[in-house]
Write a protein that holds these residues in place. Sequence first.
Motif: not given
Length: 489
Positions: A204-220
């Motif tokens: 989980t630290q090496k490959y954080p899930d998309a929500k935890t990592a804040g990746r569900f966004s157009k900014e990302w």
Amino acid sequence: MKNINSLRVFKRNENEPNPEGEFVLYWMQINRRLHYNFALEYAVAWANKLGKPLLVFEALSCDYPWRTARTHWFIMQGMAEHQEIAEKEGFNYYSFLEEEAGEYPALFRELAAKSCLVVTDEYPIFIMRKRNESIPQTLDVPYYSIDSNGIIPMKMTDKAPYSAYIFRKTMQKQFRHCFEHPPKENPLADLQNRDMVQLGESVTQKYPDAKTAGRFSKEWLAGIDVDQSVKPLAIEGTRKAGLERTTQFLEFDLKAYDEERNDPDTEGTSRLSPWLHFGKISEHELVDHALRRQPRDWSRDTLKPQNGKRDGFFGGETGIEAWLDELITWREVGFHFAHHTPNYDQFESLPDWAQETLTEHEADPRPVVYTYEQLANAETEDDIWNAAQRQLVREGRIHNYLRMLWGKKVLQWTPDARTALDYLIRLNNIYAIDGRDPNSYSGIFWIFGRFDRAWGPERKIFGKVRYMTSDSTRKKVKIKEYLKKYARF
């Protein structure tokens, strides 16, 4: 697992399930849905058999051919929807959006090593085909790919169908049996072991899930190495949006489909291909919804093979019959062809007569030759073609009838058929939201003679391949408002 059609199961290696595995892994690659999904159903059955929990793993690479912000965002929206459903319903779901090439396959290998076995989606083209052929041999656990693509399992045909007519004969003989063995609406409802899977910090630290990592966004998304010039579309890549479009089409356009589908001004097409391509909706449920709209006196008992003829098999409403022929025959013939044809995307996969005639006319002078960039920017002398290309760039699609003319003109405007193929595949797979699909390869290669026959009289450039012109298109379809709408980008 007795309810699973064995023709849909591809056993990719000879490994035995790992009894020490922590879970059964369902790798959701292309049929990205939680309902009416044979692969998910098969994974649930294995989890129940082994008494293990199930982990649904959905990810997105940043290193695939023709990657764009358009395609990325559409997939990301569906993943975010699944994340919300998993939190609400309490099943194991892990989403991952790759930032650097190589992270996704490394994460998959770690999850597979922890699993009892792997179940994934069978798909006859693109990176999914390559993965399913190569990865199983690198694993120590079983690897099954499951065909959840259409009504007729791809294993049901013995060889690549030469034409839609030939495939339609098979479809008509097998439709009722296949249709009456559908996928379950909600396979996760049958899951017995609902223990939560703990992957540990090493994952989980090496490959954080998309929500935890804040990746569900157009900014990302803006920081990812994809073609940012191909912008996201107004439509959403969620199952909810696909079902809404389905309802709209079935309620307002289905019955008039046969009469209005070819007129660009009317726009009587279903426009469901984006959600079908990414597996947000199942062909089974679409066919079921359509048949429920047949007249009250219609019955499945009236289904009689018509020796490959389009008219008469489904009967009832002509609009319903016409759409079902497009949805089943014309969509699935591409899947079956690609399944039996590893070089489905090469000139050499064309019928011999088409290869011969196009090669014979390779040296014919072209009226004009355009570069790929000129075509992509809709900088041609033909206003219909330019409008179709602008629609593709703007909306990620071309009206079904105009797509045929669009392809035929590129054959006329390029030095040879191989160059034309290259340009059309690139234009389609970059801009079309439903590109990289067996059905889109069917459309492109039909331009050059696949699923067609030799035509006369023999012409310059085209030889015996079917010929189309913009002038004839103006006479056949209503296009005035379409040209106005797409007069500019």
